[in-house]
Design a protein around this motif. Structure first.
Motif, short mmCIF file in Angstrom:
data_model
loop_
_atom_site.label_atom_id
_atom_site.label_comp_id
_atom_site.label_asym_id
_atom_site.label_seq_id
_atom_site.Cartn_x
_atom_site.Cartn_y
_atom_site.Cartn_z
N ALA A 186 0.88 -1.17 0.00
CA ALA A 186 0.00 0.00 0.00
C ALA A 186 0.92 1.23 0.00
O ALA A 186 1.98 1.20 0.64
N GLU A 187 0.50 2.28 -0.73
CA GLU A 187 1.32 3.49 -0.77
C GLU A 187 1.54 4.03 0.63
O GLU A 187 0.62 4.02 1.45
N PRO A 239 9.68 -1.35 2.01
CA PRO A 239 9.76 -1.20 0.56
C PRO A 239 9.15 -2.39 -0.18
O PRO A 239 9.12 -3.51 0.37
N SER A 240 8.70 -2.18 -1.39
CA SER A 240 8.13 -3.28 -2.18
C SER A 240 9.21 -4.27 -2.60
O SER A 240 8.98 -5.46 -2.66
N SER A 269 1.86 9.55 -11.05
CA SER A 269 1.72 8.43 -10.12
C SER A 269 0.25 8.24 -9.83
O SER A 269 -0.53 9.19 -9.88
N ARG A 270 -0.12 7.01 -9.52
CA ARG A 270 -1.51 6.64 -9.27
C ARG A 270 -2.17 7.59 -8.28
O ARG A 270 -3.28 8.01 -8.45
N THR A 295 6.25 0.94 -12.43
CA THR A 295 5.10 0.80 -11.54
C THR A 295 4.88 -0.67 -11.16
O THR A 295 5.46 -1.57 -11.77
N GLY A 296 3.99 -0.86 -10.20
CA GLY A 296 3.59 -2.21 -9.82
C GLY A 296 2.34 -2.65 -10.57
O GLY A 296 1.68 -3.58 -10.12
N ALA A 297 2.04 -2.02 -11.68
CA ALA A 297 0.81 -2.34 -12.42
C ALA A 297 0.83 -3.79 -12.91
O ALA A 297 1.89 -4.33 -13.24
N SER A 298 -0.37 -4.38 -12.97
CA SER A 298 -0.46 -5.71 -13.57
C SER A 298 -1.33 -5.69 -14.82
O SER A 298 -1.51 -6.72 -15.48
N GLN A 299 -1.88 -4.52 -15.14
CA GLN A 299 -2.64 -4.31 -16.39
C GLN A 299 -2.00 -3.13 -17.12
O GLN A 299 -1.41 -2.27 -16.46
N PRO A 300 -2.14 -3.07 -18.46
CA PRO A 300 -1.48 -1.97 -19.18
C PRO A 300 -1.90 -0.59 -18.67
O PRO A 300 -3.07 -0.36 -18.40
N ILE A 301 -0.91 0.28 -18.52
CA ILE A 301 -1.20 1.68 -18.16
C ILE A 301 -0.71 2.61 -19.28
O ILE A 301 -1.16 3.74 -19.37
#
Ligand SMILES: NC(=O)C1=CN([C@@H]2O[C@H](COP(=O)(O)OP(=O)(O)OC[C@H]3O[C@@H](n4cnc5c(N)ncnc54)[C@H](O)[C@@H]3O)[C@@H](O)[C@H]2O)C=CC1
Ligand SMILES: O=C([O-])C1=[NH+]CCC1
Length: 312
Positions: free
Chosen positions: A82-83, A88-89, A166-167, A203-209
């Motif tokens: 979570a932000e 750290p991730s 950023s998100r 990013t930590g995206a799992s879908q295209p951004i």
């Protein structure tokens, strides 16, 4: 009995590892790797244990570089956080072994190594593939990788404008507040990338951004996130229209959702361009899909240990 290993924490590793030293070593080892001479370099594709419940994974990344006398492994855990989380991730530890005897000579923090070597490799890709006139840098993401990429890209290249998305906008604002130079915080990915010459996706995206229809023809994209076969940062249009470079063909084929799921063709490895086997098509739209390699950690750790030894 062998001596106790040297223990180096994140602060020490960060201090000892400089981009000026690191970049030439990375160029050299990636050029060598791409010749696939197993008497020189052995680096299997990383072993990964997926941790589905936490959208994460544990990876083990060994490498043996005979001429350089480096035997090394990194263990890295990536967890979606979570932000604002205090952890750290990306967390990692690097072990260096004595190449003749197999005893551990150093145990060091791998977070700083991962942040710096990944950004340094992306910067090498930008040096080779970015358009001749590159005025606008865009970074997507505001975490550890975004910061190391900001540092090295603005150190090596002169941009007229740097944009950040950023998100959560407040995280982008926090990122920018720590910097000396102006950075434009954008409200959407589209706003951030339109007209950009160089784009970093971290990013930590799992879908295209990032969508191909927004990308300026000829731009260079250093794509750092989406390191699992079912994770994406880039859409099919971008993946299929761009000339795609990777760090390792085997790694990309096993781990990159952007490559596997789009069916995009890999044109070359970064090392194949460095060693002269393939051209840098910098006049075209280019994607450098980075997954990360054990050899990058290995040369970084050796550099840190050499610097530490020279001080003591
Ligand atoms: N290619 C390589 O060698 C390496 C790649 N990575 C990858 O780079 C990425 C970033 O890593 P760190 O900076 O360490 O992580 P971080 O957690 O510090 O930063 C992640 C950033 O991605 C954003 N984000 C998370 N989920 C998102 C979503 N669904 N859509 C849009 N943005 C989202 C967060 O807001 C944050 O700004 C990760 O995917 C990680 O696996 C990390 C290390 C090395
Ligand atoms: O190379 C690396 O260390 C990593 N790649 C993806 C997450 C961590």
């Amino acid at each position: 009995m062998s001596e106790s290993p040297v223990l180096l924490n994140k602060h020490e590793v960060e201090r000892l590892l400089t981009y000026d030293d690191l970049i030439p070593r990375l160029e050299s080892v990636m050029g060598k790797f791409s010749k696939r001479d197993s008497s020189e370099i052995i680096q299997p594709v990383r072993s990964v244990v997926p941790i589905q419940q936490h959208s994460g994974f544990l990876g083990v990344m060994p490498a043996y570089l005979t001429a350089e006398g480096i035997l090394c492994t990194k263990m890295v855990a990536f967890y979606q956080r979570a932000e604002g989380s205090s952890l750290p991730s990306t967390q990692a530890t690097v072990l260096l072994f004595h190449p003749e005897h197999g005893n551990v000579t150093a145990i060091m923090d791998g977070e700083a190594i991962t942040a710096k070597r990944t950004a340094a490799v992306s910067a090498i890709s930008a040096k080779l593939f970015k358009p001749a006139l590159s005025e606008v840098l865009c970074i997507l993401g505001s975490g550890q990788q975004a910061r190391s990429h900001y540092d090295v890209f603005t150190k090596l290249f002169k941009f007229k404008e740097v944009r950040l998305w950023s998100r959560r906008k407040e995280m982008a604002q926090r990122f920018v507040n720590d910097l000396q130079d102006p950075v434009t915080v954008c409200s959407s990915v589209k706003e951030a990338v339109i007209g950009a010459d160089v784009i970093v996706t971290a990013t930590g995206a799992s879908q295209p951004i990032l969508f191909g229809e927004w990308v300026k023809p000829g731009a260079h994209i250093a794509a750092v996130g989406a390191c699992r076969p079912d994770w994406r940062e880039l859409d099919d249009v971008l993946m299929r229209e761009a000339v795609v470079y990777v760090d390792s063909r085997e790694g990309a084929t096993a781990e990159s959702g952007d490559i596997i799921l789009s069916g995009a063709e890999v044109f070359a490895e970064l090392g194949e361009v460095i060693n002269g086997s393939f051209p840098a098509q910098h006049e075209k739209t280019t994607v450098f899909k980075s997954l990360g390699m054990g050899i990058q950690d290995a040369v970084s750790a050796k550099l840190v240990l050499e610097k530490w030894n020279s001080e003591y």
